[in-house]
Scaffold this motif. Structure first.
Motif, PDB file in Angstrom:
ATOM      1  N   UNK A 149       0.793  -1.231   0.000  1.00 11.63           N
ATOM      2  CA  UNK A 149       0.000   0.000   0.000  1.00 11.63           C
ATOM      3  C   UNK A 149       0.824   1.279   0.000  1.00 11.63           C
ATOM      4  N   UNK A 150       2.114   1.182   0.363  1.00 11.27           N
ATOM      5  CA  UNK A 150       3.002   2.340   0.217  1.00 11.27           C
ATOM      6  C   UNK A 150       4.285   1.856  -0.455  1.00 11.27           C
ATOM      7  N   UNK A 151       4.258   1.652  -1.776  1.00 13.32           N
ATOM      8  CA  UNK A 151       5.415   1.021  -2.430  1.00 13.32           C
ATOM      9  C   UNK A 151       6.681   1.864  -2.409  1.00 13.32           C
ATOM     10  N   UNK A 246       5.456  -4.504  11.990  1.00  8.59           N
ATOM     11  CA  UNK A 246       4.281  -3.644  12.091  1.00  8.59           C
ATOM     12  C   UNK A 246       3.127  -4.299  11.352  1.00  8.59           C
ATOM     13  N   UNK A 247       1.974  -4.355  11.995  1.00  7.01           N
ATOM     14  CA  UNK A 247       0.844  -5.092  11.433  1.00  7.01           C
ATOM     15  C   UNK A 247      -0.339  -4.218  11.073  1.00  7.01           C
ATOM     16  N   UNK A 248      -1.509  -4.839  11.081  1.00  8.06           N
ATOM     17  CA  UNK A 248      -2.729  -4.199  10.595  1.00  8.06           C
ATOM     18  C   UNK A 248      -3.339  -3.239  11.609  1.00  8.06           C
ATOM     19  N   UNK A 249      -4.540  -2.768  11.277  1.00  7.07           N
ATOM     20  CA  UNK A 249      -5.126  -1.684  12.072  1.00  7.07           C
ATOM     21  C   UNK A 249      -6.638  -1.652  11.943  1.00  7.07           C
ATOM     22  N   UNK A 250      -7.251  -0.992  12.901  1.00 11.89           N
ATOM     23  CA  UNK A 250      -8.671  -0.625  12.829  1.00 11.89           C
ATOM     24  C   UNK A 250      -8.745   0.679  13.589  1.00 11.89           C
ATOM     25  N   UNK A 251      -8.719   1.787  12.857  1.00 14.69           N
ATOM     26  CA  UNK A 251      -8.549   3.082  13.522  1.00 14.69           C
ATOM     27  C   UNK A 251      -9.895   3.758  13.742  1.00 14.69           C
ATOM     28  N   UNK A 252     -10.157   4.040  15.016  1.00 15.70           N
ATOM     29  CA  UNK A 252     -11.434   4.647  15.399  1.00 15.70           C
ATOM     30  C   UNK A 252     -11.272   6.168  15.555  1.00 15.70           C
ATOM     31  N   UNK A 276      -8.436   4.723  -1.316  1.00 17.05           N
ATOM     32  CA  UNK A 276      -9.426   3.617  -1.226  1.00 17.05           C
ATOM     33  C   UNK A 276      -9.424   2.953   0.144  1.00 17.05           C
ATOM     34  N   UNK A 277      -9.015   3.680   1.167  1.00 11.78           N
ATOM     35  CA  UNK A 277      -8.981   3.072   2.507  1.00 11.78           C
ATOM     36  C   UNK A 277      -7.834   2.088   2.681  1.00 11.78           C
ATOM     37  N   UNK A 278      -6.937   2.007   1.697  1.00  9.74           N
ATOM     38  CA  UNK A 278      -5.811   1.064   1.801  1.00  9.74           C
ATOM     39  C   UNK A 278      -4.623   1.753   2.497  1.00  9.74           C
ATOM     40  N   UNK A 279      -4.886   2.222   3.703  1.00  7.79           N
ATOM     41  CA  UNK A 279      -3.829   2.822   4.529  1.00  7.79           C
ATOM     42  C   UNK A 279      -3.955   2.223   5.921  1.00  7.79           C
ATOM     43  N   UNK A 384      -9.696  -2.675   4.982  1.00  8.51           N
ATOM     44  CA  UNK A 384      -8.716  -2.140   4.025  1.00  8.51           C
ATOM     45  C   UNK A 384      -9.378  -1.786   2.697  1.00  8.51           C
ATOM     46  N   UNK A 385     -10.498  -1.078   2.808  1.00  6.91           N
ATOM     47  CA  UNK A 385     -11.229  -0.618   1.632  1.00  6.91           C
ATOM     48  C   UNK A 385     -11.921   0.690   1.978  1.00  6.91           C
ATOM     49  N   UNK A 386     -12.599   1.315   0.985  1.00 12.24           N
ATOM     50  CA  UNK A 386     -13.220   2.636   1.217  1.00 12.24           C
ATOM     51  C   UNK A 386     -14.553   2.506   1.947  1.00 12.24           C
TER      52      UNK A 386
END
Ligand code: NAD
Length: 497
Positions: A149-151, A246-252, A276-279, A384-386
């Motif tokens: 997602x951040x090449x 560093x892993x995934x996320x669910x940001x509130x 597209x929410x891929x951050x 990981x989407x919009x």
């Protein structure tokens, strides 16, 4: 068809027993192929890095930094080309790609400070005629494994700092958009980096597992999804390596009743749907304190979402582009379907958007889902989407408890005008990166980036001061030059002042 190969010991190589298709996600077309490295190819890259280490370790830090100054300039001169590469293989629109690249360049600027960062600490007279100092020595060969997602930015979090610290490096970028990493290696070579100091191997699990178990790799920096981060951390640690994963996320985001609603909605729109929410720092859950806040958010957000412009990277007026693969698009659509099945309300449905010319692209439009509750699949897992979820709660305490019990703790944000509430939130929330009316609180390059809980395995964050610590071994030397003629007997008590 062109094959994106490897960069080993200063040479481009297309060694490939296997290859994999690379797609333009906006059109769904196969544009080229990527070589998938065998164990032998990865071992060749590690051997090149190992061989380059002694000379690079002894190169004065100021000379190592000069390579970074030239590299920074080359990145700026070639920014257009890099953004186009990102757009073609990732789908990111040029303004977003430029933002990513600029953040990456800031990490190179930090690496330009190498001599200052490596000065160490010195204490004179820690005992009679005794001086002591600590120096930071390079580790040896460091491996970096990066996500799609951040090449540009995530590789730039890693190798400039590791290399200016005197290490040599093997980078394994995402096999879904590998061209940028290869190009970065070529620019480093053009900037004067000796052969073998930076190597890039493309590949999949075979390449990663070879790096994780190789005797000659001293440390591993990983960024990607949590299941793979856990695998990388346990495997690398079991093989005696230093590891940060560093892993995934669910940001509130919490919205309090006193929030400036117009600004909060604008901030949320960009942070939820950008890229597209891929951050990993995308805001994907809006936690509204009170039904009045939720109703106002939904009404204003629907207005904002009608204006969203989705399409290919080639049109810079688009807000965001496609998802990375058809499989990922289907997965995101599956989360939206599951939300409806589990009792949430789909307010705006972005599945199967009508985009002239984009019929074969991997697009999902902006999606808004209300009445989401903990326990629902769309809430517990990283989409990981919009897709923006709205959760309704009665109090800030309830909102904070919910965030604290989530397995991820990467980023979070509070929208409020109440300084006391904001201070309590930032003091107590169990999340690594906190925004106060700042939707994407991504630390700048001279701080460090890292989440809590299952968003980061290891105790040092990425880049900045933690990066210097991660990429160096501390050595503390204590030195005494007794005055001539002074004779002392053996001392059996523990030395102290
Ligand atoms: P991913 O975990 O699928 O891949 C990351 C890297 O691991 C790639 O180089 C890939 O080749 C490799 N890999 C994949 N499967 C593997 C396996 N079974 N064994 C060994 N290696 C394997 O992640 P992705 O889809 O490329 O990126 C998206 C994920 O990265 C999201 O979860 C996102 O939150 C996360 N991410 C986190 C941060 C952060 O800083 N915390 C930053 C960016 C992305």
């Amino acid at each position: 068809m062109k094959i994106v190969g490897h960069h080993i010991n200063g040479q481009l190589s297309e060694a490939a027993e296997r290859t994999q298709d690379l797609f333009n996600p906006a059109t769904g077309e196969v544009i080229r192929q990527v070589a998938i490295a065998s164990e032998e190819t990865v071992e060749e890259a590690i051997a090149a890095a190992r061989a380059a280490f002694p000379a690079w370790r002894s190169t004065p830090p100021a000379r190592r930094a000069r390579v970074m100054f030239r590299f920074k300039q080359l990145l700026e001169e070639n920014a257009g080309q890099i953004c186009a590469m990102i757009g073609e293989e990732h789908g990111k629109i040029s303004h977003d790609a430029m933002g990513e690249l600029t953040r990456g360049i800031e990490n190179v600027e930090y690496a330009c400070c190498g001599p200052q960062l490596l000065k160490g600490e010195h204490s004179r007279n820690v005992g009679p005629n005794i001086d002591s100092w600590s120096e930071m020595q390079p580790l040896g060969v460091v491996a970096g494994i990066t996500p799609f997602n951040f090449p540009a930015m995530v590789p730039l979090w890693m190798f400039p700092l590791a290399i200016v610290c005197g290490n040599t490096f093997v980078l394994k970028p995402s096999e879904r958009n590998p061209s940028v990493a290869l190009y970065l290696a070529q620019l480093m070579q053009e900037a004067g980096l000796p052969d073998g100091v930076l190597n890039v191997v493309n590949g999949d699990k075979v390449a990663v597992d070879t790096l994780l178990t190789a005797v000659d790799v001293e440390a591993v920096s990983f960024v990607g999804s949590t299941p793979i981060a856990a695998h990388v951390y346990t495997t690398a640690s079991a093989h005696g390596k230093r590891c940060q994963a560093l892993g995934g996320a669910k940001n509130h985001a919490i919205l309090l009743p006193d929030a400036d609603m117009d600004n909060a909605v604008a901030a949320l729109t960009g942070a939820a749907f950008g890229s597209s929410g891929e951050r990993c720092m995308a805001l994907s859950v809006a936690v509204c304190v009170g039904d009045g806040v939720a109703d106002a958010l939904i009404e204003k957000m629907c207005g904002e979402m009608r204006k969203l412009k989705v399409g290919a990277y080639t049109d810079s007026s688009n807000d965001f582009g496609p998802l990375i693969t058809a499989a990922h698009r289907d997965k995101v659509n599956g989360y939206i379907a599951s939300a409806a099945e589990q009792g949430a309300t789909i307010v705006v449905d972005g599945r199967n958007p009508k985009l002239p010319g984009g019929e074969k692209g991997f697009f999902v439009g902006g999606t808004l889902i209300d009445n989401v509750k903990p326990g629902m699949t769309c809430y517990e897992e990283e989409i990981f989407g919009p897709v923006l979820l709205v959760v309704r709660v009665d109090s800030m305490a309830e909102a904070m408890q919910m965030i604290d019990r989530h397995e991820y703790g990467n980023g979070t944000c509070i929208f409020t005008r109440d300084g006391e509430a904001a201070r309590y939130f930032s003091d107590n929330i169990r999340v690594g990166m906190v925004g106060i009316n700042v939707p994407l609180p991504v630390p700048v390059s001279y701080h460090s980036f890292g989440g809590w809980k299952r968003s980061l395995f290891g105790c040092l964050s990425a880049y900045g001061p933690d990066g210097v610590r991660f990429y160096t071994n501390r050595k503390t030397i204590t030195q005494r030059w007794p005055s001539s003629g002074v004779r002392e007997g053996a001392q059996f008590s523990f030395p102290s002042n």
